[in-house]
Design a protein around this motif. Structure first.
Motif, mmCIF file in Angstrom:
data_model
loop_
_atom_site.group_PDB
_atom_site.id
_atom_site.type_symbol
_atom_site.label_atom_id
_atom_site.label_comp_id
_atom_site.label_asym_id
_atom_site.label_seq_id
_atom_site.Cartn_x
_atom_site.Cartn_y
_atom_site.Cartn_z
ATOM 1 N N ASN A 264 -5.018 3.556 -0.014
ATOM 2 C CA ASN A 264 -3.905 4.317 -0.570
ATOM 3 C C ASN A 264 -4.314 4.985 -1.888
ATOM 4 O OD1 ASN A 264 -3.952 1.593 -1.701
ATOM 5 N ND2 ASN A 264 -2.066 2.135 -2.764
ATOM 6 N N ASN A 265 -3.676 6.139 -2.203
ATOM 7 C CA ASN A 265 -3.881 6.838 -3.483
ATOM 8 C C ASN A 265 -5.354 7.201 -3.687
ATOM 9 O OD1 ASN A 265 -3.746 6.095 -6.971
ATOM 10 N ND2 ASN A 265 -2.844 7.878 -6.019
ATOM 11 N N ASP B 294 2.199 5.054 -2.336
ATOM 12 C CA ASP B 294 1.784 6.113 -3.244
ATOM 13 C C ASP B 294 2.995 6.962 -3.620
ATOM 14 O OD1 ASP B 294 0.122 7.548 -4.893
ATOM 15 O OD2 ASP B 294 -0.978 8.555 -3.296
ATOM 16 N N TYR C 80 5.628 3.766 1.245
ATOM 17 C CA TYR C 80 4.809 2.563 1.356
ATOM 18 C C TYR C 80 4.836 2.044 2.801
ATOM 19 C CZ TYR C 80 9.141 -0.225 1.234
ATOM 20 O OH TYR C 80 10.374 -0.770 1.509
ATOM 21 N N GLU D 183 0.784 -1.235 0.000
ATOM 22 C CA GLU D 183 0.000 0.000 0.000
ATOM 23 C C GLU D 183 0.819 1.289 0.000
ATOM 24 O OE1 GLU D 183 -3.388 -2.491 2.088
ATOM 25 O OE2 GLU D 183 -1.215 -2.564 2.247
ATOM 26 N N TYR E 294 -2.537 8.879 5.862
ATOM 27 C CA TYR E 294 -2.336 7.467 6.187
ATOM 28 C C TYR E 294 -3.283 7.072 7.304
ATOM 29 C CZ TYR E 294 0.465 9.417 10.019
ATOM 30 O OH TYR E 294 0.885 10.138 11.120
ATOM 31 N N SER F 87 -1.317 2.440 4.525
ATOM 32 C CA SER F 87 -2.241 2.914 3.488
ATOM 33 C C SER F 87 -2.009 4.389 3.169
ATOM 34 C CB SER F 87 -3.699 2.676 3.898
ATOM 35 O OG SER F 87 -3.962 1.305 4.029
ATOM 36 N N VAL F 88 -0.979 4.646 2.386
ATOM 37 C CA VAL F 88 -0.521 6.009 2.102
ATOM 38 C C VAL F 88 -1.261 6.629 0.920
ATOM 39 C CG1 VAL F 88 1.463 7.368 1.325
ATOM 40 C CG2 VAL F 88 1.776 5.513 2.977
ATOM 41 N N SER F 89 -1.640 7.904 1.072
ATOM 42 C CA SER F 89 -2.071 8.742 -0.042
ATOM 43 C C SER F 89 -1.219 10.000 -0.024
ATOM 44 C CB SER F 89 -3.551 9.127 0.077
ATOM 45 O OG SER F 89 -4.405 8.038 -0.179
#
Length: 372
Positions: free
Chosen positions: A162-163, A47, A60, A45, A121, A106-108
């Motif tokens: 994510n994203n 970005d 990530y 996960e 996140y 869970s990165v954006s």
């Protein structure tokens, strides 16, 4: 004599065709593969964001310890590319060390209109406490602000993939989430209630929409967003109904239509959609196993890509990126590199080996590949 010239012309055209195909093949390849290792059971996960010096930053979720569970320990770490995503640094840089009860994941990443970089996140403490967090960088990712809690009007377990964050042309930030309400002492509730949060001050404060109406009581999870116009937005939603569902807003995310099925065939797996800057079309990355043999049914394989020239009403040029029947391809991030290339990061493990969500690939594609 003419026939000889024609033969030379045909040979030349064929050679050019093979050269173009060979070039496209080179521009559809995995350029980074993050495998699990000692004290690192999972990498997933992520970005991207392009920095002002031209480098690409990829953040990530790197898990530590012995467990690859969604509820195990994880930090946020980074890799960099200085050549448009062709090659990557081989060492992780710590970005956010885990300070939650379970993990941060869970990165954006999003370049804001004011020039700052936003890092969203999940701060996960328990199966009934998971809240999106936000940090801001004003120096191109060298340092980050203290974390801001994005959701303050409700408590519980909120999934932000994510994203997933977008910013409209007027500056409004939109954050789609699924709220999972788990009974005291019960198992995790897979049925999410979908909300869209809005911010008009670059993430300092957020306002929630009403819960999206779900009259058919399908299982809703992991929503995503794509802007269709200045104020028109489509939300696409993972379901257990065999297709992605959608909802639409015509007022910049304040109100939403009742969720309804789309034509996007899909198992219980998230999709990702983005707009191609150079063509204006949409690109969709998802799992479509509706037309393949029975052994694929319900699995997150193959990994497909397609484009739309009518704002998502129909999809064309569908192609397969990964097709291992034992593969597990999901949680994609889409990032464009100039006008000619895009990067995809996605989980790419193997279910029988127990690494379904533990391996992350970064794939580099030519935009031309999308238009065969």
């Amino acid at each position: 004599m003419k026939s000889i010239k024609m033969i030379f012309v045909l040979v030349f055209l064929l050679s050019q065709t093979f050269m173009i195909r060979a070039q496209l093949a080179k521009e559809n390849e995995v350029v980074l593969r993050l495998e699990p290792g000692s004290n690192n059971p999972r990498n997933s996960e992520g970005d991207f964001v392009t920095l002002k010096d031209g480098r690409i930053l990829f953040i990530y979720s790197r898990f530590t310890g012995n467990s690859a569970s969604d509820f195990a320990q994880a930090d946020l770490v980074a890799r960099y590319s200085s050549d448009g995503g062709k090659t990557w640094t081989d060492q992780d840089r710590m970005i956010v060390k885990n300070n939650a009860g379970m993990n941060v994941m869970s990165v954006s990443l999003l370049r804001l209109r004011n020039g700052d970089i936003a890092l969203f996140y999940a701060g996960k403490n328990s199966i009934d406490d998971c809240i999106p967090m936000l940090r801001i960088s004003k120096d191109e990712g060298e340092t980050w602000s203290e974390a801001t809690t994005c959701i303050t009007d409700k408590k519980g377990y909120f999934v932000l993939n994510n994203n997933r964050i977008i910013q409209l042309k007027n500056g409004t930030l939109l954050m789609p989430v699924a709220h999972h309400k788990t009974p005291d002492g019960g198992d995790f509730n897979d049925h999410g209630v979908i909300y869209c949060y809005r911010s008009d001050d670059n993430g300092k404060t957020w306002t929630s929409s009403l819960a999206l109406e779900n009259p058919n009581a399908v299982m809703l999870q992991e929503p995503g967003l794509i802007a269709l116009g200045k104020k028109e937005v489509m939300m696409f939603i993972r379901t257990d109904a065999g297709v992605q569902y959608a909802s639409f807003s015509k007022d910049g995310g304040k109100t939403w239509s009742t969720v309804a099925p789309t034509e996007i065939r899909s198992p219980l797996s998230p999709a990702s959609v983005a707009r191609i800057p150079s063509t204006g079309d949409l690109v969709l990355v998802w799992n479509d196993n509706s037309a393949v043999k029975e052994g694929y049914k319900g699995r997150r394989t193959p990994l497909n890509i397609a484009v739309s020239s009518d704002n998502g009403k129909s999809w064309k040029n569908q192609q397969v990126l990964e097709n291992d029947p034992d593969g597990w391809y999901c949680y994609t991030a889409i990032h464009f590199v100039g006008k000619k290339n895009l990067l995809l990061s996605y989980c790419a493990g193997n279910r029988p080996k127990g690494t379904g969500l533990s391996v992350t690939n970064v794939r580099r594609l030519s935009i031309d590949f999308l238009y065969p």
